[in-house]
Write an enzyme that holds these catalytic residues in place. Structure first.
Site: not given
Length: 612
Positions: A211, A266-269, A393, A425, A519, A521
């Site tokens: 994996y 924490s929103g990296k991608t 996933s 975050r 996002y 913004e």
């Protein structure tokens, strides 16, 4: 005995140093066959996997893969950095002696590929001709056909990359053996898995998984752990778990490049694949370079340059939808060759689904199987609310499939870096953005990067799980040496990038709603950061850095409550004083931490003590 020489010749792999390496491991693992593969073999290998049931069709040019249910994520406690020097031991790198781990892995791998094909995967973790190409070459040996397909999407794969090396013997030797997954004791005292990077020998030995980064050895093991060690040992570069984006002001023609580290969730991608908000779309363009790894070096002109060494994206599927990340959805559209792993799959319609893709699960459950392969229609009442897809996933797609990928993402020169940002975050304490224009304080801020703790990670409310530079699971040498290497590399830059800390996740203390819409913004505070670097705005100085004045932020087309805006553009001094104590305890664990970092900590702590 397998005729390795004939197999390499048939595959066009002529580098003489590869033969000895492959012969050695073919003998140990007991593989029945050896086959050299390149990107040109992708269609054939996909068909072989479909015929063998190792992949399922998931739409036109899309594929579905399911891993063993106890083999679904990174396993930090089984991941080892081994070297021949105990001084390389750090707090987070799980250091062990090289000789010990080579023996352990050799014993586990002996005979473990009997009856299988050993695939020889020659790869490059950079565009050809890049300044760091010397550190980018590798040859992975794997007994998993699906791993080969993922590698073809995540790295540049082909014999010529290894045949044409300026130093033919200078490549990473990466060995992956799957093992008997159902009998490895995952998570018990008898766990047989080990994922080892022998960093000072440029050798990677992974046993007991098929994996993700446990098996795609060009990605985390080479692209981060090994490359980080190489960068430090050579004193030439940094390898970081960073996203990298470009921003172009179409009105002025100015272009900026920003990279940065973010702990998990924490929103990296989403930031890396961000599009401008509609109100700013006519003026600004955001380009995607990468969402996971950046190599940084000082160019001959004295500027800091960066590149994404990967060829693809291995993205988390959960919560990816048209609102959170439309770019990612477009990257996995029909015809892209994407492989989905451990999502829910409909064996009749060949659809895939994951939590957050749509507001609700598909209403007709006929044909749907969850990530374990169990029919949703046969679930008991107790199981009905269980996730359909595994929380970790993934989708694997090439960078070329990303709609807003930068036109120069394959340029071997890399791109000049204007800003380095960190973001964890946190529901309080951290404002929307705070800029740092001092090198030592910027590195200090990265070393004390953290995100909110969860119950599984100790869980005191308000206490962060620290993740230095977002490299906690990927450190390959001591944190003090790592900090000094940062000071040395960035310190040699003539026009230094500006540092900043961002936080999209501050919440209302009253009702818990997010104060910032996030996002798309999130482009707005980054534009302010570049304006600050250019001297076009001044901001407000605080002990934690410079924060924007409201009138300096471009808020065109954005409506939000004034109280929320006031809150995210302010510093909670009492909360920060508390945080400084936690930071000091965190830093005390690191050996050989540079004096400049301690001085930066004391300056910030004193400024908060003196603040009103």
């Amino acid at each position: 005995m397998v005729d390795v020489a004939a197999a390499l010749e048939a595959g066009g792999l002529t580098n003489p140093h590869v033969r000895e390496y492959v012969e050695h491991w073919a003998k140990i693992t007991g593989a029945d066959r050896v086959e050299v593969v390149g990107a040109e073999d992708d269609a054939r290998l996909i068909q072989e996997c479909l015929d063998a049931g190792e992949l399922e069709p998931a739409g036109e040019g899309l594929y579905y893969s399911r891993s063993y249910e106890k083999d679904t994520a990174r396993s930090e406690e089984r991941t080892i950095v081994a070297t021949n020097r105990e001084s390389d031991k750090g707090v987070y790198n799980n250091w062990r002696p090289a000789q010990e781990m080579k023996q352990v892995q050799g014993e586990r791998m002996t005979g473990a590929s009997k009856g299988k094909t050993m695939y020889v995967v020659p790869y490059l973790m950079s565009p050809p001709g890049a300044p760091l190409e010397k550190y980018a070459a590798g040859v992975e040996l794997t007994d998993s056909r699906t791993v080969v397909l993922h590698m073809i999407r995540m790295a540049r794969v082909g014999a010529d990359y290894i045949n044409k090396l300026a130093e033919p013997d200078h490549f990473v030797r990466a060995v992956h053996v799957t093992g008997d997954l159902e009998n490895l004791g995952q998570g018990t005292d008898d766990d047989q898995r080990y994922f080892v990077t022998v960093a000072d020998e440029r050798t990677i030995l992974h046993f007991g998984s098929s994996y993700g980064g446990n098996a795609l050895l060009g990605k985390i093991a080479h692209g981060l752990r090994q490359a980080a060690y190489d960068g430090w040992a050579s004193k030439e570069f940094l390898s970081e778990q960073f996203m990298l984006i470009g921003i172009k002001d179409k009105e002025t023609g100015k272009e900026y490049h920003i990279c940065g580290g973010f702990p998990s969730a924490s929103g990296k991608t989403n930031l890396a694949m961000m599009l401008p908000p509609d109100a700013l779309g006519d003026r600004y363009e955001v380009s995607f370079y990468g969402d996971d790894i950046a190599w940084l070096w000082v160019g001959d002109d004295g500027k800091l340059y960066g590149m994404n060494p990967e060829f693809g994206a291995f993205g988390v599927a959960k919560d990816t939808n048209e609102k959170t990340n439309p770019t990612a959805l477009a990257s996995v559209a029909p015809g892209t060759g994407t492989i989905f792993t451990n999502v829910a799959y409909n064996e009749k319609t060949h659809e895939v689904w994951w939590e957050g893709k749509t507001p609700n699960t598909p209403s007709d459950v006929e044909g749907w199987r969850d990530w374990r392969g169990r029919l949703i229609s046969e679930r008991s009442d107790d199981e009905k609310s269980a996730p359909w897809a595994h929380p970790n996933s993934r989708f694997t797609t090439t960078l070329a499939n990303v709609p807003n990928v930068a036109q120069d993402f394959e340029d071997p020169k890399g791109v000049p870096i204007d800003g380095i940002i960190f973001g964890g975050r946190t529901r309080d304490r951290e404002p929307l953005i705070r800029a740092i224009d001092d090198l030592a304080e910027g590195v200090y801020d990265g070393l004390t990067l953290g995100a909110e703790a969860t119950a599984a990670a100790d869980g005191k409310e308000g206490v962060l799980r620290y993740d230095p530079m977002s490299m906690r699971p990927f450190m390959s040498y001591g944190e003090g040496d790592y900090a000094q290497h940062w000071l040395d590399i960035i310190g040699a830059v003539k026009d230094k990038p500006i540092f900043a800390h961002v936080n999209w996740f501050q919440r209302s203390q009253e009702d818990g709603h997010y104060l910032w819409p996030g996002y798309r913004e999130n482009l707005r505070p980054l534009l302010w950061l570049m304006a600050l670097k250019n001297g076009e705005v001044d901001g407000v100085k605080t002990p934690a850095g410079i924060i924007p004045k409201q009138e300096e932020l471009n808020l065109e087309g954005l409506e939000m409550p004034q109280a929320d805006l006031d809150r995210i553009l302010s510093i909670d001094v009492p909360r920060w004083r508390e945080e400084m104590g936690y930071r000091e305890e965190h830093l005390k664990a690191f050996e050989r931490l540079p004096q400049e970092i301690w001085e930066a900590h004391r300056r910030v702590a004193k400024d908060f003590d003196d603040a009103e």
